[in-house]
Design an enzyme around this catalytic site. Structure first.
Site, PDB file in Angstrom:
ATOM      1  N   ASP A 172      13.708  -5.163   9.653  1.00  0.00           N
ATOM      2  CA  ASP A 172      13.114  -4.766  11.055  1.00  0.00           C
ATOM      3  C   ASP A 172      11.912  -5.787  11.013  1.00  0.00           C
ATOM      4  O   ASP A 172      11.412  -6.282  10.133  1.00  0.00           O
ATOM      5  CB  ASP A 172      12.750  -3.471  11.256  1.00  0.00           C
ATOM      6  CG  ASP A 172      12.987  -2.894  12.631  1.00  0.00           C
ATOM      7  OD1 ASP A 172      12.642  -3.788  13.584  1.00  0.00           O
ATOM      8  OD2 ASP A 172      12.930  -1.745  12.970  1.00  0.00           O
ATOM      9  N   HIS A 208       6.683   1.390  14.966  1.00  0.00           N
ATOM     10  CA  HIS A 208       6.142   0.233  15.437  1.00  0.00           C
ATOM     11  C   HIS A 208       4.404   0.512  15.124  1.00  0.00           C
ATOM     12  O   HIS A 208       3.773  -0.432  14.974  1.00  0.00           O
ATOM     13  CB  HIS A 208       6.243   0.186  16.906  1.00  0.00           C
ATOM     14  CG  HIS A 208       7.762  -0.292  17.123  1.00  0.00           C
ATOM     15  ND1 HIS A 208       8.858   0.661  17.259  1.00  0.00           N
ATOM     16  CD2 HIS A 208       8.104  -1.623  17.447  1.00  0.00           C
ATOM     17  CE1 HIS A 208       9.857  -0.032  17.390  1.00  0.00           C
ATOM     18  NE2 HIS A 208       9.607  -1.452  17.713  1.00  0.00           N
TER      19      HIS A 208
END
Length: 600
Positions: A329, A256
């Protein structure tokens, strides 16, 4: 030719589905399972009349803002240049949307509201463009990653389920999760996590993984795919998504916020990371999610796996033989944005062999970049058609094209039922693992009249205290967090002296060592202390003064209820470690081995 419950020619119109076939929500009808050839033929027929813009739209899945399809939300204007979520679906001919429950993108109030939101978005999709209903997805792994919480059924993290060593429990959990999601119109679950958590310092996977061993992880991945996809008619089940290929379990960086590099040989990759994905493919997984990680032994170019043709087309498609939907993702994550612009990323992902593009930062930029690449010849139309066909085939297989709606009036008869809640509690009860009990603190010689619950988590400590109280033992919650101050530690020690037993919760003791200072102060009071690894079980491996350690692998209410019952002696711990617990930061020395678990 009649492929489905209704004649195909009667519902497919001008390359899409007739909107008149979906005029109003109705009870989903059961559609028979079809052969691959029939699905291929139906998907090809749906594709034929679609415009380029409609095809490209099918490749994008994004968030939407608001709790109803027609709610005017200013964030939609910022994100998509429209007022409502329904308008965003129509503007971009979206193939899918994803629901969230965080402060910035909150789509969840209660299950009935979610059901109505889903119906509204499906109406918007069907009334627009190619008339293709949406994939509506969310991340409902259980435990830490739960989007639809109570009153829906909440299950423990994957590692907790594996600690119970019962694959039937995994199938049961996935069956209930899938049926409850489909009851509110969600037809895609981005679960299970198929990563093997081989690195105890992994900052982003941890208890989301079933195990640090590929064989155990594989068996539980297989079990959950079965529950999600094969536990009833297609109109009652959800597409399952194995993530994050080629394997995020050895990462030391959170994708992230950065771009992890996996320095593992190709041979070790095949031995450790591949088996759960092979198991998922063998079980008929509908989709696989890519990871934003560098894996030099698989692709020395430095590209993240999401943008790597050697990894997506070479390894996943070629070596493993997977021909289902590959979804990225989130394209908001820094791991995929480290090396390329937001306009380059979707084009590179499609070139790599990906089919669906999840949550690009700027949807308009991403869509127009793909359209421009097709028009210039940089992306062949054949490549677009290939991915659109996979998406359409998945929607046909899962019954989305013929059962896109749910019945809001029936939702609460299917979601959070007493039977489902009891099943979740039973799974949590089997997960509690006694890692150490060197001083014989447990089982307690008599039921305490008072318990102090302290340590990490304001909500978690209070919830656990409430569970003790519900079982007839007065409990006080005193949260001190991950970085307790000297004043907080002194307050906790003083409170401990006023109680019969102390239960202290930890979370990532290695990363936040001041929790160890709290443990010492509590031990110095002379009171019986039970330490609980409330998230990753590796906390028990760090040098600390507490001789009694339990692991819950998470902190949802059923796990805390199970913990309270073990501490009070109402049940016995029966969980077994699904990972090796090393001696603190020394990952080469195992302190508590895989399979370890005490009982009494």
């Amino acid at each position: 030719m009649q492929v489905f419950a209704v004649p195909l020619a009667g519902v497919l119109a001008v390359g899409g589905l007739s909107s008149s076939a979906f005029a109003a929500p109705k009870q989903p009808q059961q559609t028979p399972q079809e052969t691959g050839a029939q699905l291929d033929a139906a998907a090809a027929q749906a594709l034929r009349g679609m415009s380029l813009e409609e095809k490209v739209g099918q490749l994008f899945v994004t968030w939407v803002n608001g709790k109803s399809a027609d709610e005017v939300n200013p964030k939609n204007q910022t994100d998509f240049g429209v007022d409502t979520a329904a308008q965003a679906v129509q503007k971009y001919h979206l193939g899918g949307v994803i629901y969230f429950n965080n402060s910035s993108r909150d789509n969840f109030d209660d299950p009935t509201q979610v059901a109505k939101l889903s119906n509204g978005l499906q109406r918007a999709a069907i009334a627009s463009g190619a008339h293709i209903p949406l994939q509506i997805g969310t991340d409902q792994e259980g435990g830490t990653v739960t989007r639809m919480g109570a009153p829906a059924t909440e299950f423990p993290n994957s590692m907790a389920i594996a600690a119970g060593r019962d694959t039937g429990s995994a199938t049961k959990a996935a069956t209930i999760l899938g049926h409850e999601l489909r009851a509110v119109g969600i037809n895609q679950d981005y679960a299970p996590d198929a990563d093997v958590n081989s690195n105890p310092a992994n900052p982003v996977i941890g208890v989301r993984s079933f195990s640090g061993r590929p064989d155990l992880a594989s068996s539980f991945v297989t079990a959950e795919v079965k529950g999600y996809q094969n536990s009833g008619p297609a109109s009652q089940t959800v597409s399952s998504t194995a993530k994050h290929f080629p394997g995020h379990g050895d990462a030391a960086t959170d994708s992230h916020t950065g771009l992890p590099k996996i320095n593992r040989s190709e041979a070790d990759w095949r031995a450790i990371d591949v088996p759960p994905f092979k198991a998922a493919i063998a079980a008929g997984i509908d989709s696989i999610m890519s990871a934003h990680i560098q894996f030099p032994s698989l692709d020395p170019s430095g590209e993240p796996a999401t943008l790597s043709k050697p990894i997506i087309t070479g390894k996943l498609r070629g070596e493993l033989g997977y021909n289902g939907v590959v979804i990225t993702d989130s394209l908001e994550m820094q791991g995929v944005r480290e090396l390329h612009s937001d306009a380059e990323i979707p084009v590179l992902a499609l070139k790599a062999g990906v089919d669906q593009l999840l949550m690009p930062v700027h949807l308009d930029v991403a869509v127009n970049a793909v359209l421009a690449a097709v028009k210039s010849g940089d992306l062949p139309m054949q490549r677009i058609d290939q991915s659109v066909l996979r998406v359409l085939k998945l929607k046909l297989k899962r019954g989305i094209l013929f059962s896109p709606f749910n019945n809001p009036a029936q939702v609460m008869k299917k979601v959070g039922t007493p039977e489902h809640l009891a099943a979740a509690q039973g799974i949590a009860d089997r997960s509690i693992t006694a890692i150490a009990n060197d001083a014989g603190v447990l089982p307690l010689k008599q039921k305490p009249s008072s318990v102090l619950v302290t340590g990490w988590g304001a909500t978690t400590t209070q919830t656990l205290a409430d569970r003790f109280t519900a079982h007839g033992t007065k409990a006080t919650a005193l949260a001190t967090g991950q970085t307790p101050t000297d004043a907080q530690i002194a307050e906790a020690a003083a409170a401990a002296k006023q109680n019969d037993v102390v239960v202290v919760l930890t979370n990532n003791l290695g990363g936040f060592p001041l929790q160890g200072k709290l443990l010492q102060a509590l031990m110095d009071t002379g009171k019986p202390v039970v330490a609980v690894a409330a998230q990753i079980p590796y906390d028990a491996g760090y040098a600390n003064p507490v001789p009694t350690w339990l692991a819950t692998y998470g902190y949802i209410t059923p796990s805390l209820e199970a913990l309270a019952k073990v501490v009070l002696g109402e049940t016995k711990p029966s969980g077994k470690l699904p990972v090796d617990v090393p001696a603190g930061a020394d990952v080469h020395t195992v302190k508590y081995p895989f399979g370890h678990g005490l009982t009494w």
